[in-house]
Design a protein around this motif. Structure first.
Motif, PDB file in Angstrom:
ATOM      1  N   MET A   7       0.854  -1.181   0.000  1.00 49.16           N
ATOM      2  CA  MET A   7       0.000   0.000   0.000  1.00 49.16           C
ATOM      3  C   MET A   7       0.899   1.243   0.000  1.00 49.16           C
ATOM      4  SD  MET A   7      -3.307   0.556   0.375  1.00 49.16           S
ATOM      5  CE  MET A   7      -4.340   1.937   0.651  1.00 49.16           C
ATOM      6  N   THR A   8       0.575   2.169  -0.888  1.00 52.46           N
ATOM      7  CA  THR A   8       1.355   3.398  -0.951  1.00 52.46           C
ATOM      8  C   THR A   8       0.468   4.593  -0.593  1.00 52.46           C
ATOM      9  OG1 THR A   8       0.897   4.009  -3.236  1.00 52.46           O
ATOM     10  CG2 THR A   8       2.651   2.406  -2.890  1.00 52.46           C
ATOM     11  N   THR A   9       1.092   5.732  -0.427  1.00 44.88           N
ATOM     12  CA  THR A   9       0.348   6.957  -0.141  1.00 44.88           C
ATOM     13  C   THR A   9      -0.123   7.633  -1.433  1.00 44.88           C
ATOM     14  OG1 THR A   9       2.362   8.300  -0.113  1.00 44.88           O
ATOM     15  CG2 THR A   9       1.643   7.339   1.990  1.00 44.88           C
ATOM     16  N   TRP A  10       0.230   7.072  -2.576  1.00 46.80           N
ATOM     17  CA  TRP A  10      -0.122   7.647  -3.874  1.00 46.80           C
ATOM     18  C   TRP A  10      -1.531   7.239  -4.246  1.00 46.80           C
ATOM     19  CZ3 TRP A  10       3.389  10.613  -6.756  1.00 46.80           C
ATOM     20  CH2 TRP A  10       4.630  10.769  -6.130  1.00 46.80           C
ATOM     21  N   GLN A  11      -2.282   8.209  -4.785  1.00 40.38           N
ATOM     22  CA  GLN A  11      -3.637   7.911  -5.229  1.00 40.38           C
ATOM     23  C   GLN A  11      -4.071   8.912  -6.291  1.00 40.38           C
ATOM     24  OE1 GLN A  11      -6.678   8.313  -2.186  1.00 40.38           O
ATOM     25  NE2 GLN A  11      -5.406   9.716  -1.035  1.00 40.38           N
ATOM     26  N   PHE A  12      -5.265   8.678  -6.820  1.00 39.36           N
ATOM     27  CA  PHE A  12      -5.837   9.567  -7.825  1.00 39.36           C
ATOM     28  C   PHE A  12      -6.727  10.592  -7.127  1.00 39.36           C
ATOM     29  CE2 PHE A  12      -4.870   5.665 -10.078  1.00 39.36           C
ATOM     30  CZ  PHE A  12      -4.152   6.153 -11.157  1.00 39.36           C
ATOM     31  N   TYR A  13      -6.681  11.822  -7.639  1.00 33.21           N
ATOM     32  CA  TYR A  13      -7.438  12.930  -7.062  1.00 33.21           C
ATOM     33  C   TYR A  13      -8.262  13.614  -8.147  1.00 33.21           C
ATOM     34  CZ  TYR A  13      -4.477  12.519  -2.926  1.00 33.21           C
ATOM     35  OH  TYR A  13      -3.842  12.055  -1.810  1.00 33.21           O
ATOM     36  N   ALA A  14      -9.325  14.275  -7.713  1.00 35.42           N
ATOM     37  CA  ALA A  14     -10.179  15.035  -8.621  1.00 35.42           C
ATOM     38  C   ALA A  14      -9.711  16.474  -8.779  1.00 35.42           C
ATOM     39  CB  ALA A  14     -11.620  15.008  -8.117  1.00 35.42           C
ATOM     40  N   ASP A  15      -8.732  16.900  -7.979  1.00 33.97           N
ATOM     41  CA  ASP A  15      -8.284  18.297  -8.019  1.00 33.97           C
ATOM     42  C   ASP A  15      -6.759  18.372  -7.918  1.00 33.97           C
ATOM     43  OD1 ASP A  15      -8.442  17.427  -5.258  1.00 33.97           O
ATOM     44  OD2 ASP A  15      -8.079  19.513  -4.706  1.00 33.97           O
ATOM     45  N   PRO A  16      -6.162  19.438  -8.463  1.00 38.10           N
ATOM     46  CA  PRO A  16      -4.702  19.565  -8.452  1.00 38.10           C
ATOM     47  C   PRO A  16      -4.120  19.812  -7.062  1.00 38.10           C
ATOM     48  CG  PRO A  16      -5.676  21.531  -9.409  1.00 38.10           C
ATOM     49  CD  PRO A  16      -6.792  20.543  -9.210  1.00 38.10           C
ATOM     50  N   GLY A  17      -4.929  20.269  -6.120  1.00 38.60           N
ATOM     51  CA  GLY A  17      -4.464  20.482  -4.757  1.00 38.60           C
ATOM     52  C   GLY A  17      -4.454  19.209  -3.927  1.00 38.60           C
ATOM     53  N   THR A  61      -6.873  17.487  -2.608  1.00 39.86           N
ATOM     54  CA  THR A  61      -7.734  17.534  -1.425  1.00 39.86           C
ATOM     55  C   THR A  61      -8.957  16.636  -1.570  1.00 39.86           C
ATOM     56  OG1 THR A  61      -8.974  19.435  -2.260  1.00 39.86           O
ATOM     57  CG2 THR A  61      -7.032  19.896  -0.887  1.00 39.86           C
ATOM     58  N   ALA A  62      -9.282  16.225  -2.809  1.00 43.42           N
ATOM     59  CA  ALA A  62     -10.471  15.405  -3.061  1.00 43.42           C
ATOM     60  C   ALA A  62     -10.078  14.101  -3.745  1.00 43.42           C
ATOM     61  CB  ALA A  62     -11.467  16.174  -3.927  1.00 43.42           C
ATOM     62  N   PRO A  63      -9.891  13.010  -2.970  1.00 40.13           N
ATOM     63  CA  PRO A  63      -9.580  11.727  -3.589  1.00 40.13           C
ATOM     64  C   PRO A  63     -10.654  11.356  -4.619  1.00 40.13           C
ATOM     65  CG  PRO A  63      -9.255  11.599  -1.235  1.00 40.13           C
ATOM     66  CD  PRO A  63      -9.936  12.920  -1.511  1.00 40.13           C
ATOM     67  N   LEU A  64     -10.220  10.786  -5.719  1.00 45.41           N
ATOM     68  CA  LEU A  64     -11.131  10.414  -6.794  1.00 45.41           C
ATOM     69  C   LEU A  64     -11.954   9.209  -6.364  1.00 45.41           C
ATOM     70  CD1 LEU A  64     -11.834  11.169  -9.744  1.00 45.41           C
ATOM     71  CD2 LEU A  64     -10.268   9.362 -10.433  1.00 45.41           C
ATOM     72  N   TYR A  73      -5.740  13.700 -11.327  1.00 45.83           N
ATOM     73  CA  TYR A  73      -4.413  13.990 -10.775  1.00 45.83           C
ATOM     74  C   TYR A  73      -3.928  12.791  -9.970  1.00 45.83           C
ATOM     75  CZ  TYR A  73      -5.800  18.575 -12.271  1.00 45.83           C
ATOM     76  OH  TYR A  73      -6.213  19.626 -13.042  1.00 45.83           O
ATOM     77  N   PHE A  74      -2.651  12.434 -10.158  1.00 44.04           N
ATOM     78  CA  PHE A  74      -2.043  11.305  -9.462  1.00 44.04           C
ATOM     79  C   PHE A  74      -0.884  11.824  -8.633  1.00 44.04           C
ATOM     80  CE2 PHE A  74       1.031   7.682  -9.477  1.00 44.04           C
ATOM     81  CZ  PHE A  74       0.276   6.811  -8.707  1.00 44.04           C
ATOM     82  N   GLY A  75      -0.930  11.581  -7.331  1.00 41.63           N
ATOM     83  CA  GLY A  75       0.139  12.077  -6.482  1.00 41.63           C
ATOM     84  C   GLY A  75       0.007  11.600  -5.053  1.00 41.63           C
ATOM     85  N   SER A  76       0.877  12.129  -4.213  1.00 39.28           N
ATOM     86  CA  SER A  76       0.905  11.808  -2.788  1.00 39.28           C
ATOM     87  C   SER A  76       1.060  13.099  -1.994  1.00 39.28           C
ATOM     88  CB  SER A  76       2.079  10.881  -2.467  1.00 39.28           C
ATOM     89  OG  SER A  76       2.230  10.726  -1.074  1.00 39.28           O
ATOM     90  N   THR A  77       0.282  13.213  -0.920  1.00 49.51           N
ATOM     91  CA  THR A  77       0.392  14.375  -0.049  1.00 49.51           C
ATOM     92  C   THR A  77       1.388  14.140   1.087  1.00 49.51           C
ATOM     93  OG1 THR A  77      -1.477  13.607   1.275  1.00 49.51           O
ATOM     94  CG2 THR A  77      -1.966  15.128  -0.534  1.00 49.51           C
TER      95      THR A  77
END
Length: 133
Positions: A1-11, A13-16, A35-39
């Motif tokens: 499991m990683t901290t990376w996931q897909f998001y609905a916004d560039p910030g 703040t809203a996981p897809l 958006y794909f990234g990790s906070t």
């Protein structure tokens, strides 16, 4: 499991939650940016097969295995202009190493012929096997 996931916004703040996109029953195309990234701070993502050499790939995934919509209904690209040349159902390479904090924008185009109206939830985005350090 990683901290990376897909998001609905560039910030990031809203996981897809889903690839919910509206199309008329007459068919057509609809586009979105995912958006794909990790906070998490100080994280790096690489392909598990050959870290730092093999690409990290994002691909369309069909969880229903032929029922519902086919993965080939999706085109992925790293720019809006790239959607026209993207192969239906093919993945897109986002690099060999990603750093947390700044997401990668993935442009998505869903194209369908005339389709019965309904809620289709079988399409998603997935990565190849990855490791996080």
């Amino acid at each position: 499991m990683t901290t990376w996931q897909f998001y609905a916004d560039p910030g990031m703040t809203a996981p897809l939650a889903s690839l919910a996109q509206q199309l008329p029953d007459t068919g057509g195309s609809v586009e979105a940016i995912i958006y794909f990234g990790s906070t998490a701070s100080g994280k790096t993502l690489q392909a598990a097969s050959d870290p730092g050499t093999d690409p990290i790939t994002i691909t369309p995934a069909d969880s229903a295995g032929g029922a519902g919509l086919a993965a080939s209904a999706l085109r992925l690209a790293l720019s809006y202009a790239g959607l026209d040349a993207a192969a239906p159902g093919a993945g897109v390479s986002v690099g060999t190493s990603l750093s947390s904090g700044a997401p990668v924008a993935v442009y998505v185009r869903l194209t369908l012929p005339a389709t019965m109206q309904g809620s289709y939830t079988d399409l998603a985005l997935a990565t190849n096997s990855v490791i996080e350090a």
